[in-house]
Design a protein around this motif. Structure first.
Motif, PDB file in Angstrom:
ATOM      1  N   ALA A 116       4.791   7.949  -0.573  1.00  0.00           N
ATOM      2  CA  ALA A 116       3.792   7.336  -1.312  1.00  0.00           C
ATOM      3  C   ALA A 116       3.740   7.684  -2.783  1.00  0.00           C
ATOM      4  O   ALA A 116       3.171   7.075  -3.513  1.00  0.00           O
ATOM      5  N   ARG A 117       4.427   8.847  -3.140  1.00  0.00           N
ATOM      6  CA  ARG A 117       4.481   9.375  -4.607  1.00  0.00           C
ATOM      7  C   ARG A 117       5.685   8.782  -5.350  1.00  0.00           C
ATOM      8  O   ARG A 117       5.615   8.888  -6.606  1.00  0.00           O
ATOM      9  N   ASP A 157       4.384  -2.506  -6.580  1.00  0.00           N
ATOM     10  CA  ASP A 157       5.776  -2.237  -7.098  1.00  0.00           C
ATOM     11  C   ASP A 157       6.506  -3.257  -6.277  1.00  0.00           C
ATOM     12  O   ASP A 157       6.355  -3.549  -5.056  1.00  0.00           O
ATOM     13  N   GLU A 178       0.854  -1.108  -0.016  1.00  0.00           N
ATOM     14  CA  GLU A 178       0.028   0.033   0.050  1.00  0.00           C
ATOM     15  C   GLU A 178       1.001   1.204  -0.022  1.00  0.00           C
ATOM     16  O   GLU A 178       2.047   1.202   0.244  1.00  0.00           O
ATOM     17  N   ALA A 179       0.211   2.327  -0.418  1.00  0.00           N
ATOM     18  CA  ALA A 179       0.979   3.788  -0.416  1.00  0.00           C
ATOM     19  C   ALA A 179      -0.211   4.617   0.485  1.00  0.00           C
ATOM     20  O   ALA A 179      -1.040   4.903  -0.157  1.00  0.00           O
ATOM     21  N   MET A 217       3.663   2.495  -5.687  1.00  0.00           N
ATOM     22  CA  MET A 217       2.478   1.995  -5.666  1.00  0.00           C
ATOM     23  C   MET A 217       2.320   0.707  -5.118  1.00  0.00           C
ATOM     24  O   MET A 217       3.219  -0.268  -5.634  1.00  0.00           O
TER      25      MET A 217
END
Length: 114
Positions: free
Chosen positions: A76-77, A83, A17-18, A80
């Protein structure tokens, strides 16, 4: 002379998760942290194999056995869910000591399990 060398690595863990709305860091399953000889708040480098992004942050303990690998806050940027990333920590030590040092490398299986 002191040099920086690889201390630990979790190689090819999958981001689960992000979470942009968090103060920052990487949350990682405590089982993976223990296996890699990493501790909470340790400075790490995260390398994203999917997009080439690299970032420095620190570790937060994730629920043991959960397989969690969460990019938090600005991190988080950089990736995602889905990945594949490499989580790396380094240590500073004397040059001669570094020649004998053996880093800990963990290769998670499916579901980010040991």
């Amino acid at each position: 002379m002191q040099i920086e060398i690889l201390k630990s690595k979790v190689h090819r863990v999958v981001v689960t998760e992000a979470n942009l709305n968090y103060v920052g860091s990487l949350t990682l399953d405590e089982d993976l942290m223990d296996a890699a000889n990493m501790i909470e708040n340790e400075k790490i480098t995260v390398v994203n194999a999917n997009n080439g992004e690299r970032l420095e942050t620190y570790l937060i303990k994730g629920q043991r056995g959960s397989g969690v690998c969460c990019l938090n806050g600005p991190a988080a940027r950089k990736g995602m869910a889905g990945d594949t990333v490499v989580v790396i920590s380094y240590a500073s030590m004397d040059f001669e000591e570094a020649k004998k040092f053996k880093p800990t490398v963990v290769f998670p299986k499916e579901g980010n399990k040991l």
